[in-house]
Design a protein around this motif. Structure first.
Motif, short mmCIF file in Angstrom:
data_model
loop_
_atom_site.label_atom_id
_atom_site.label_comp_id
_atom_site.label_asym_id
_atom_site.label_seq_id
_atom_site.Cartn_x
_atom_site.Cartn_y
_atom_site.Cartn_z
N TRP A 107 -6.69 2.27 5.83
CA TRP A 107 -7.05 1.15 4.95
C TRP A 107 -8.30 0.44 5.49
O TRP A 107 -9.17 0.07 4.70
CB TRP A 107 -5.88 0.17 4.85
CG TRP A 107 -6.11 -0.94 3.88
CD1 TRP A 107 -5.93 -0.91 2.52
CD2 TRP A 107 -6.59 -2.27 4.18
NE1 TRP A 107 -6.26 -2.13 1.96
CE2 TRP A 107 -6.67 -2.97 2.95
CE3 TRP A 107 -6.94 -2.92 5.36
CZ2 TRP A 107 -7.08 -4.31 2.89
CZ3 TRP A 107 -7.36 -4.24 5.29
CH2 TRP A 107 -7.43 -4.93 4.08
N LEU A 127 -6.75 1.73 -4.78
CA LEU A 127 -7.01 0.43 -4.15
C LEU A 127 -8.45 -0.01 -4.31
O LEU A 127 -8.73 -1.20 -4.49
CB LEU A 127 -6.62 0.50 -2.67
CG LEU A 127 -5.12 0.71 -2.38
CD1 LEU A 127 -4.89 1.00 -0.90
CD2 LEU A 127 -4.31 -0.51 -2.82
N VAL A 130 0.83 -1.20 0.00
CA VAL A 130 0.00 0.00 0.00
C VAL A 130 0.87 1.26 0.00
O VAL A 130 0.54 2.26 -0.65
CB VAL A 130 -0.96 -0.02 1.20
CG1 VAL A 130 -1.70 1.31 1.34
CG2 VAL A 130 -1.96 -1.16 1.05
#
Length: 415
Positions: free
Chosen positions: A408, A250, A215
């Protein structure tokens, strides 16, 4: 007469307490003297000691290297017994040390711990580490570039001699050339590949260390590079706005991931199993030689190779440290010094043992030592050291990692 009998135990208790305090003070003074003693004195004090090394135990190669290569040599050459104690997560080590400090446990069970990054910062902030010991180690003084940023700092945190470099890691992507002959070289190309090959890509769920690193690569490439993040996160007023392109990326690839992104592998080990079984076409690692090692064991196909992004990949150093309440500090110093020796570092470099990059400065090695390291067969799946070094990117400091991992969960996992 009864009064005398009642008083005597009290006197005895006070006497024992005083003796215990004196013994504790003597032990503390003896331990502190190791930080200024000649190395010969440290070596003599280490003889006969049992050193408990607490570390993440999830890699068979690493475990075997310590048990079968390092430990026998320590015992034979220095009369130091190395006992590896596997832990599920490095955070568990920190939590245990915090508990021991809170109850005043002066003689702990840990003598060496394997840490870096946010765990080092937590240990340092909570004063869980013994002291500035690295300058006492001959191999640190002889073979380490002490001024190098990746040695002097750990994820942006000054090391201050509290931990000794054991090895270096660099993020690589792992693929099967039979499934992706020309792998993607940027995050944009990866997004295209993921959409063209639905179900063939995923990454470990955060806070898995490797998943978190993936990430962070997305962060660098989607928000304009790493340079803007080389300052404390608290000093960037619009940080949440800057992170938005990362969350967008993402979420855009999520429907094309393994199991349509409804779930993520809980660990890198689980993800590697998916790759080994052919269920996905890519995996990833902080260990550039992991793929070669897995090919040797027959778990990964012979067609496995590793690749980097053109813009580079994250690289860092991992360290060994001594807890504040280690009961075998001299033995710990000797063990750490030996694990930093050219012989141990060369053995560690081989995928047959571990495949971990050396922490040593090659320019400080003798021609013979350099040749021995260069002669190590890294395997077809491993990129050259030159290519790896030319594509290294710096890590973020620990304060960013906490923000990203929390974000996240909010912006990706819960969507």
């Amino acid at each position: 007469m009864k009064k005398i009998l009642l008083i005597v135990p009290g006197i005895l208790a006070l006497t024992l307490a005083a003796c215990s305090q004196e013994t504790g003070n003597d032990a503390a003074e003896e331990a502190e003297s190791l930080l200024t003693s000649e190395w010969q004195e440290v070596s003599e004090a280490a003889q006969g000691q049992k050193v408990n090394m607490y570390m993440w135990g999830g890699n068979d190669n690493i475990n075997r290297y310590l048990d079968e290569w390092v430990a026998p040599r320590l015992k034979e050459d220095h009369d130091v017994e190395l006992n590896r104690v596997p832990m599920n997560d490095s955070q568990d080590i920190i939590n245990q040390l915090v508990d021991e400090k809170s109850v005043g446990k002066s003689e702990g069970s840990m003598d060496i711990i394997w840490i870096n990054g946010e765990n080092f910062k937590a240990a340092k902030d909570n004063e869980l580490l013994w002291g500035d010991f690295t300058g006492q180690l001959p191999n640190f003084n002889d073979y380490i570039n002490q001024e190098a940023p990746e040695i002097a700092t750990d994820f942006g945190e000054p090391v201050d001699g509290l931990e000794a470099p054991w090895g270096k890691a660099q993020f690589v992507f792992v693929h099967d050339v039979n499934k992706s002959e020309t792998p993607p070289k940027s995050m944009d190309e990866l997004a295209d590949w993921v959409q063209e090959n639905p179900g063939q890509f995923t990454y470990p769920a955060l806070p898995d260390f490797t998943g978190s690193a993936f990430v962070r690569h997305v962060l660098y490439e989607t928000t304009g590079g790493y340079e803007q993040y080389q300052q404390p996160a608290a000093e960037i007023a619009d940080l949440e706005t800057r992170l938005e392109p990362m969350w967008q990326y993402l979420n855009e690839i999520e429907p094309f991931l393994w199991r349509e992104g409804e779930t993520y592998p809980e660990s890198l080990a689980k993800q590697d199993q998916l790759f080994a079984s052919g269920e996905i076409g890519m995996t990833m690692s902080y260990d550039p030689a992991l793929a070669a090692s897995e090919v040797l064991k027959g778990r990964f196909p012979e067609s496995t190779r590793t690749f980097l992004l053109d813009g580079g990949t994250l690289a860092n150093t991992h360290f060994l440290s001594i807890p504040f309440n280690s009961s075998a500090k001299a033995g710990a110093m000797v063990a750490i010094n030996e694990m930093m020796s050219p012989a141990a570092q060369t053995a560690k470099l081989s995928p047959k043992n571990w495949g971990d990059l050396s922490a040593l400065d090659l320019d400080k090695l003798s021609p013979e030592q350099q040749q021995a390291m260069n002669d190590v067969d890294l395997g077809k799946a491993t990129l050259s050291l030159e290519e790896l070094e030319s594509h290294q990117l710096p890590e973020l400091s620990a304060d960013y990692i906490e923000i990203i991992e929390k974000g996240w969960m909010e912006h990706v996992a819960k969507d």
